[in-house]
Scaffold this active site. Sequence first.
Site, PDB file in Angstrom:
ATOM      1  N   LYS A 280       0.829  -1.199   0.000  1.00  0.00           N
ATOM      2  CA  LYS A 280       0.000   0.000   0.000  1.00  0.00           C
ATOM      3  C   LYS A 280       0.871   1.259   0.000  1.00  0.00           C
ATOM      4  CE  LYS A 280      -3.891  -1.875   2.689  1.00  0.00           C
ATOM      5  NZ  LYS A 280      -4.994  -1.563   1.753  1.00  0.00           N
ATOM      6  N   ARG A 354     -10.813 -11.179   1.425  1.00  0.00           N
ATOM      7  CA  ARG A 354     -11.667 -12.223   0.845  1.00  0.00           C
ATOM      8  C   ARG A 354     -10.980 -13.596   0.917  1.00  0.00           C
ATOM      9  NH1 ARG A 354     -11.792  -8.820  -4.561  1.00  0.00           N
ATOM     10  NH2 ARG A 354     -11.502  -7.264  -2.922  1.00  0.00           N
TER      11      ARG A 354
END
Length: 497
Positions: A280, A354
């Site tokens: 990130k 997920r």
Amino acid sequence: MEYLVKSGKPEGQRTGCLVLGVFDKRRLSEAASQVDAASQGQLTAILGKGDMDGAAGQSLLLHGIPGVSAERVLLLGLGKEKELTERAYRQALQTMFRVLSASGARDVLCALGETAPKGRDRNWAIRDAVQQVETLLYRFDTCKSKKGNSLPNAKKITFLVPGTADVAPARDACKFGLATGRGMNLARELGDLPGNICTPVYLAEQAKKLGKRFKTLSVEALDEKAMEKLGMGSLLSVGHGSRQESRLIVMQYKGGGKNADTHVLVGKGITFDTGGISLKPGAAMDEMKFDMCGAASVFGTVQAVAELELPINLVGIVPSAENMPDGIATKPGDIITSMSGQTIEVLNTDAEGRLVLCDALTYAERFKPVSVVDIATLTGACIIALGHHKHGLMSNNTAVANKLLAAGKAAADEAWQLPLGEEYDEQLKSNFADMANIGGRSAGTITAAQFLARFTGKYKWAHLDIAGTAWKSGDQKGATGRPVPLLVQYLKDRAGA
């Protein structure tokens, strides 16, 4: 804070501070009118001097009102009576808390229950007041050498109701608001803790402590070896680059008996998310300690359900890992095998939520649930779609979705439904595995849920994306405790049903 209920006339109650509502254009609430009559028009005379006109957010603290037993009278502005919103009501509660924090009142008598927002009743107003006060009492000073002290001197708030028949339901409302508020504060505490303290193992330890508090709650924490035996290759892949071991935490609350329906909550527990190899940007990366707020909401909800002793069976599942870059971390292009046997091409290691959720959703099958709800800070796309106000909701079952939406409205913790459909599966195609873990920029929130839907074919399921609602940034940086109110209301409704 202690919360009590009593009936009677407001002017005759001995208390450190009597709290009354005033509407726009100096219109007195019913309780304020009674006090005004007992004081021979003192409130009307004081308001007539122009210090307060009843606008939302205003307040006026008075002393020595004749004919009134209270030491102080606090008038709170509520705005237009016919348009009293939940937001204005909560603003009044926040103002009450701020004024009391600066006063010497040792106890409070609150008559705001009669001034319920439009579409709500007295018991909702009392329940929400307790919930709001509890959350306002929260301070994160665990990691501070000096503890702050900006809390009210008052240790007791009593809610005034008209008659004795109103006392019992108001007490139930207090109990519900208190359990919800405490659940939110637990979720906030876990969320606010830094990643070097709140690790997957730490979360497992906190779950075990919760299990010791309640006889109805049993807790198990599966380590990496146990998960490997179960074939949880997807969950385990996320923690490959971290020295912190992953855990699958299972909390089983049995309040409904052997034959009662079982509901499952699954909370994403990424205790820190660097993005892994798909690193990130550095700006605001510290906020990625909040990536376990889905897990925190499961903790808070389980605690609230146990405190309320709801007649329901509930399983809280928390797949927890830390997503870090390392020489053995999962790489873009790697293919992993989930517990369900389906294979996943990892195109972006920052789409890790997920990957832990899908194995937990497969694990949930063993409990034969009537509903499964997963909660996750899953996609930045959800913030673009809904901002920081409503949770994103997607489901494979209309009835479950409608029940969650209704619970959100009842709790003033709303969700907004987005679609699912096989047309979104096109974006998850992979040349090398059964599916990819991302579907591109378009409909990012929906394709993330569509990915999860592939692991929920054996039960009714809903997904709450709380990326925009789980925490605040800036001066008010910190976890919010949402969607604990929605989830507690949903489970209370199911227990009642």
